[in-house]
Write a protein that holds these residues in place. Structure first.
Motif, mmCIF file in Angstrom:
data_model
loop_
_atom_site.group_PDB
_atom_site.id
_atom_site.type_symbol
_atom_site.label_atom_id
_atom_site.label_comp_id
_atom_site.label_asym_id
_atom_site.label_seq_id
_atom_site.Cartn_x
_atom_site.Cartn_y
_atom_site.Cartn_z
ATOM 1 N N CYS A 22 29.625 45.114 23.317
ATOM 2 C CA CYS A 22 30.595 46.192 23.193
ATOM 3 C C CYS A 22 31.775 45.926 24.140
ATOM 4 O O CYS A 22 31.563 45.599 25.304
ATOM 5 C CB CYS A 22 29.917 47.517 23.560
ATOM 6 S SG CYS A 22 31.071 48.853 23.896
ATOM 7 N N CYS A 25 31.448 48.835 27.116
ATOM 8 C CA CYS A 25 30.372 48.950 28.116
ATOM 9 C C CYS A 25 29.485 47.709 28.157
ATOM 10 O O CYS A 25 28.518 47.670 28.897
ATOM 11 C CB CYS A 25 29.520 50.183 27.830
ATOM 12 S SG CYS A 25 28.417 49.939 26.427
ATOM 13 N N CYS A 55 28.880 51.459 19.104
ATOM 14 C CA CYS A 55 27.968 51.014 20.157
ATOM 15 C C CYS A 55 26.866 52.061 20.325
ATOM 16 O O CYS A 55 27.152 53.254 20.467
ATOM 17 C CB CYS A 55 28.744 50.833 21.455
ATOM 18 S SG CYS A 55 27.708 50.497 22.870
ATOM 19 N N CYS A 58 27.203 53.450 24.374
ATOM 20 C CA CYS A 58 28.265 54.375 24.806
ATOM 21 C C CYS A 58 28.830 55.198 23.639
ATOM 22 O O CYS A 58 29.671 56.063 23.845
ATOM 23 C CB CYS A 58 29.386 53.622 25.532
ATOM 24 S SG CYS A 58 30.409 52.598 24.469
HETATM 25 ZN ZN LIG Z 1 29.422 50.559 24.402
#
Ligand SMILES: [Zn+2]
Length: 347
Positions: A22, A25, A55, A58
Motif C-alpha cells: 500500500c 501504510c 488496502c 488502512c
Molecule cells: Zn494501507
C-alpha cells in the motif's frame, strides 16, 4: 562509452499483476475496488484500463497503473518521445506542433515539464551511484557571455555526466561549496582536471586525490618549450631537452630532477625593474612543474585513474552539440535539463 539510446518506454493497455504494498501504510493485503478506463495521450493507444485497490489495513483506496502509465495524461512513451525531439534540437513549440500533426495535443509547457522531470530522474539516480574518479571541467555556453560557464562533472568509470554546477571556475567559495556537496553525495575520491590553479586549491582543501590531465600539460609545456628554443641562450638549451624528456616519460623522481635543474640555473636577477629575462622565465616554469609533479603522476598508482581528462571533454562535446542547435539556453533550468539529457544514455 556513452551512447544515446533511442528505445522508448513500453506502455501496457491494462494493469498486470497486483500491487505489492500500500502506498500509504505499506500494508500487503488488498481488495480489488473496481476498474476504470483512463484516456491517455500516446503515439499508439488512446485509453488504458486500470484498477482500484483498497488496502485491508488502512482502508484507503489507490489506483494501480499499467506499465508506462502514471497520474499524468500523457504516457511515459510520449513523454520520452517529446523529450527526445527536444534533445535533437526542436523548440518546445515545434515539438508540440509535430505532435499535433499526428493528432496528439501536448502543449509546449508540458514538453518543458517532461524534460525537467526526466533530467531530475537522471540526477536522482546519479546521486545514488557512487563515483570514485570524476573528471571536472568548465564548459562555456553559447549566448551566456564569456565569463559564464557551467561546471560539468563526469563519472570517468562510465563516461556519463553525473552533475552540473552553475558555478564559475574562478569563483573559489562557490566552487568549494559545489565540490563539497559532490564529495558527500557521490563519494568522489579522485578528480581529474586541467591544471587551472583553482582545481588544485579545491582538491587540497577537500583532501581529494588529483590527477592533472596530461594532454593539457603537454600542450602548454610543449608550446612554452618551442618558444624558449628560439630565445634562450645556448648554455641553457640542454635544460629544454631535459624538460621535454621528463614530460614524455613522467618518471616518479621527475619533481626532484626539475628542482635540481632549477637550482643549477641559479640566475641572479640583475634589475628588478626590468621585465624578467627568458632564462628567468624558464626557471620559473621548472619550479612550477616540480611543485606539481605528483599531480601529474597520480594515475601511476591507481589503474582506475585515467591520465587525461578526455572522457570529460567528450561528454561536454556531446552537450555542446545540443547547445549549438538551440543557440544557447534561456535559463539555468532549461540548460541543466538539456545538458543532462544529451550527455547520458538514460533516455
Ligand atoms: Zn494501507
Amino acid at each position: 562509452m556513452s551512447i544515446l539510446v533511442l528505445k522508448l518506454p513500453d506502455v501496457k493497455r491494462s494493469a498486470e499483476g497486483r500491487p505489492k504494498e500500500c502506498p500509504f501504510c505499506h500494508g500487503e493485503t488488498f481488495q480489488r475496488w473496481g476498474e476504470t478506463e483512463k484516456p491517455v495521450r500516446d503515439t499508439r493507444c488512446r485509453k488504458v484500463r486500470l484498477y482500484r485497490y483498497r488496502c485491508c489495513h488502512c482502508r484507503r483506496t489507490f489506483r494501480w497503473y499499467p506499465e508506462g502509465i502514471s497520474i499524468a495524461d500523457q504516457t511515459k512513451r510520449l513523454q520520452a518521445f517529446a523529450v527526445l525531439c527536444w534533445v535533437f534540437g526542436m523548440s518546445y513549440r515545434k515539438v508540440s506542433l509535430i505532435l499535433s500533426a499526428i493528432q496528439i495535443r501536448l502543449c509546449p509547457m508540458s514538453v518543458w515539464r517532461d524534460a525537467q522531470e526526466q533530467a531530475q530522474a537522471i540526477q536522482r539516480s546519479n546521486h545514488w551511484r557512487p563515483v570514485r574518479v570524476a573528471g571536472v571541467d568548465g564548459a562555456a555556453v553559447l549566448g551566456w557571455g564569456e565569463k559564464q560557464s557551467v561546471l560539468v562533472v563526469v563519472d570517468l568509470g562510465t563516461g556519463e555526466p553525473v552533475a552540473l554546477g552553475n558555478v564559475n571556475e574562478y569563483d573559489l567559495p562557490a566552487l568549494t561549496r559545489f565540490r563539497n556537496e559532490l564529495k558527500q553525495r557521490l563519494g568522489i575520491s579522485v578528480i581529474v582536471t586541467d591544471d587551472l590553479f583553482t582545481y588544485r586549491w579545491v582538491a587540497e582543501k577537500l583532501e581529494l586525490g588529483h590527477q592533472v590531465c596530461q594532454f593539457h600539460v603537454r600542450r602548454w609545456v610543449g608550446k612554452a618549450l618551442r618558444e624558449f628554443r628560439e630565445t634562450i641562450p645556448e648554455e641553457w638549451q640542454f635544460v629544454l631537452e631535459e624538460v621535454q624528456q621528463l614530460i614524455d616519460d613522467l618518471p616518479p623522481d621527475g619533481g626532484k630532477r626539475l628542482y635540481s635543474l632549477w637550482k643549477r640555473m641559479g640566475i641572479k636577477r640583475e634589475n628588478r625593474a626590468q621585465p624578467r629575462s627568458e632564462p628567468e622565465q624558464l626557471r620559473e616554469m621548472l619550479l612550477r612543474l616540480s611543485e606539481r609533479w605528483e599531480e601529474y603522476c597520480t594515475f601511476q598508482h591507481d589503474g582506475e585513474i585515467p591520465w587525461t581528462n578526455n572522457a570529460t571533454e567528450q561528454a561536454i562535446g556531446r552537450m555542446k552539440m545540443r547547445a549549438r542547435t538551440v543557440r544557447g539556453y534561456k535559463n539555468w533550468l532549461g540548460m541543466q535539463a538539456g545538458l543532462l539529457l544529451t550527455g547520458t544514455n538514460l533516455i
